[in-house]
Design a protein around this motif. Structure first.
Motif, mmCIF file in Angstrom:
data_model
loop_
_atom_site.group_PDB
_atom_site.id
_atom_site.type_symbol
_atom_site.label_atom_id
_atom_site.label_comp_id
_atom_site.label_asym_id
_atom_site.label_seq_id
_atom_site.Cartn_x
_atom_site.Cartn_y
_atom_site.Cartn_z
ATOM 1 N N UNK A 56 87.986 -59.774 25.864
ATOM 2 C CA UNK A 56 87.315 -60.484 26.955
ATOM 3 C C UNK A 56 85.867 -60.748 26.592
ATOM 4 N N UNK A 57 85.322 -61.804 27.159
ATOM 5 C CA UNK A 57 83.895 -62.040 26.990
ATOM 6 C C UNK A 57 83.133 -61.089 27.919
ATOM 7 N N UNK A 58 81.872 -60.916 27.599
ATOM 8 C CA UNK A 58 81.016 -59.971 28.310
ATOM 9 C C UNK A 58 80.994 -60.251 29.814
ATOM 10 N N UNK A 59 81.288 -59.211 30.584
ATOM 11 C CA UNK A 59 81.134 -59.278 32.031
ATOM 12 C C UNK A 59 82.211 -60.006 32.805
ATOM 13 N N UNK A 60 83.297 -60.410 32.139
ATOM 14 C CA UNK A 60 84.309 -61.191 32.845
ATOM 15 C C UNK A 60 85.499 -60.363 33.332
ATOM 16 N N UNK A 61 85.603 -59.105 32.922
ATOM 17 C CA UNK A 61 86.652 -58.225 33.435
ATOM 18 C C UNK A 61 86.054 -56.821 33.491
ATOM 19 N N UNK A 62 85.414 -56.530 34.588
ATOM 20 C CA UNK A 62 84.646 -55.294 34.737
ATOM 21 C C UNK A 62 85.500 -54.149 35.272
ATOM 22 N N UNK A 63 85.050 -52.917 35.047
ATOM 23 C CA UNK A 63 85.697 -51.783 35.722
ATOM 24 C C UNK A 63 85.713 -52.027 37.229
ATOM 25 N N UNK A 64 86.862 -51.785 37.841
ATOM 26 C CA UNK A 64 87.000 -52.002 39.268
ATOM 27 C C UNK A 64 87.510 -53.377 39.648
ATOM 28 N N UNK A 76 89.270 -56.778 40.715
ATOM 29 C CA UNK A 76 90.317 -56.984 41.717
ATOM 30 C C UNK A 76 91.699 -57.183 41.091
ATOM 31 N N UNK A 77 91.768 -57.579 39.806
ATOM 32 C CA UNK A 77 93.051 -57.748 39.113
ATOM 33 C C UNK A 77 93.598 -56.423 38.597
ATOM 34 N N UNK A 78 92.844 -55.343 38.785
ATOM 35 C CA UNK A 78 93.131 -54.081 38.122
ATOM 36 C C UNK A 78 92.345 -54.041 36.827
ATOM 37 N N UNK A 79 92.310 -52.898 36.189
ATOM 38 C CA UNK A 79 91.494 -52.771 34.986
ATOM 39 C C UNK A 79 91.966 -51.553 34.193
ATOM 40 N N UNK A 80 91.518 -51.459 32.953
ATOM 41 C CA UNK A 80 91.908 -50.351 32.084
ATOM 42 C C UNK A 80 90.680 -49.477 31.838
ATOM 43 N N UNK A 110 93.785 -49.161 39.505
ATOM 44 C CA UNK A 110 93.841 -50.110 40.611
ATOM 45 C C UNK A 110 92.436 -50.668 40.884
ATOM 46 N N UNK A 111 92.376 -51.796 41.590
ATOM 47 C CA UNK A 111 91.067 -52.368 41.939
ATOM 48 C C UNK A 111 90.199 -51.351 42.682
ATOM 49 N N UNK A 112 88.908 -51.438 42.420
ATOM 50 C CA UNK A 112 87.934 -50.539 43.053
ATOM 51 C C UNK A 112 86.654 -51.336 43.260
ATOM 52 N N UNK A 113 86.499 -51.974 44.432
ATOM 53 C CA UNK A 113 85.345 -52.857 44.665
ATOM 54 C C UNK A 113 83.991 -52.179 44.484
#
Length: 156
Positions: A12-20, A22-26, A34-37
């Motif tokens: 991913x590029x910088x900042x486009x899939x952050x921890x938390x 809404x799509x879920x994250x690793x 799970x998502x964590x706003x």
């Protein structure tokens, strides 16, 4: 278990899939979350610059550099597709670990982007990226098809 015949990398590029997200994250070494706003807001707050969205010109730079790096290293680049917010590469490399491949590709793409892009950006890529091991021809065919065809059809 057999050795892998290829690696399917997603960065991913910088900042486009952050921890938390809404799509879920690793979470590193802990797996899918799970998502964590609240966590996402915290991650956004510590970003050093805006999220990186690659222009069409920058995407061409990345794809050409993937080809050049793999050629120079004598790795087989089965497929590559640079999107606005991530890249995919399917690479075979004997006696080279997938993390080394990923880091070399990110480093060389960053160098070329800094040389040829009009952006003064410092951060182009997420800290790590996904590595999936491909063990057989059917798996290789599937990931190559995904990278070459499915990415172009995601909007349909």
């Amino acid at each position: 278990m057999n050795d892998p015949i290829a690696f399917f990398l997603t960065i991913s590029t910088y900042g486009t899939w952050l921890p938390g997200d809404a799509r879920g994250w690793v979470e590193y070494r802990k797996g899918w979350k799970m998502p964590d706003p609240v966590r996402e807001l915290e991650a956004k707050a510590i970003m050093r610059e805006d999220a990186c969205i690659l222009s069409p010109f920058e995407r061409v730079i990345v794809e050409r550099q993937l080809e050049e790096t793999c050629g120079f290293r004598h790795w087989t680049l089965h497929a590559r597709n640079c999107r606005t917010n991530h890249l995919h590469a399917v690479v075979s490399a004997h006696d080279v670990g997938p993390k080394k491949i990923r880091e070399d590709l990110k480093a060389w793409c960053t160098r070329r982007l800094r040389e040829h892009s009009e952006s003064a950006r410092e951060h182009w890529w997420a800290e790590r990226g996904s590595i999936r091991w491909v063990f057989d021809d059917a798996g290789l065919e599937a990931v190559v098809l995904y990278v070459n065809v499915a990415q172009e059809r995601m909007d349909l």
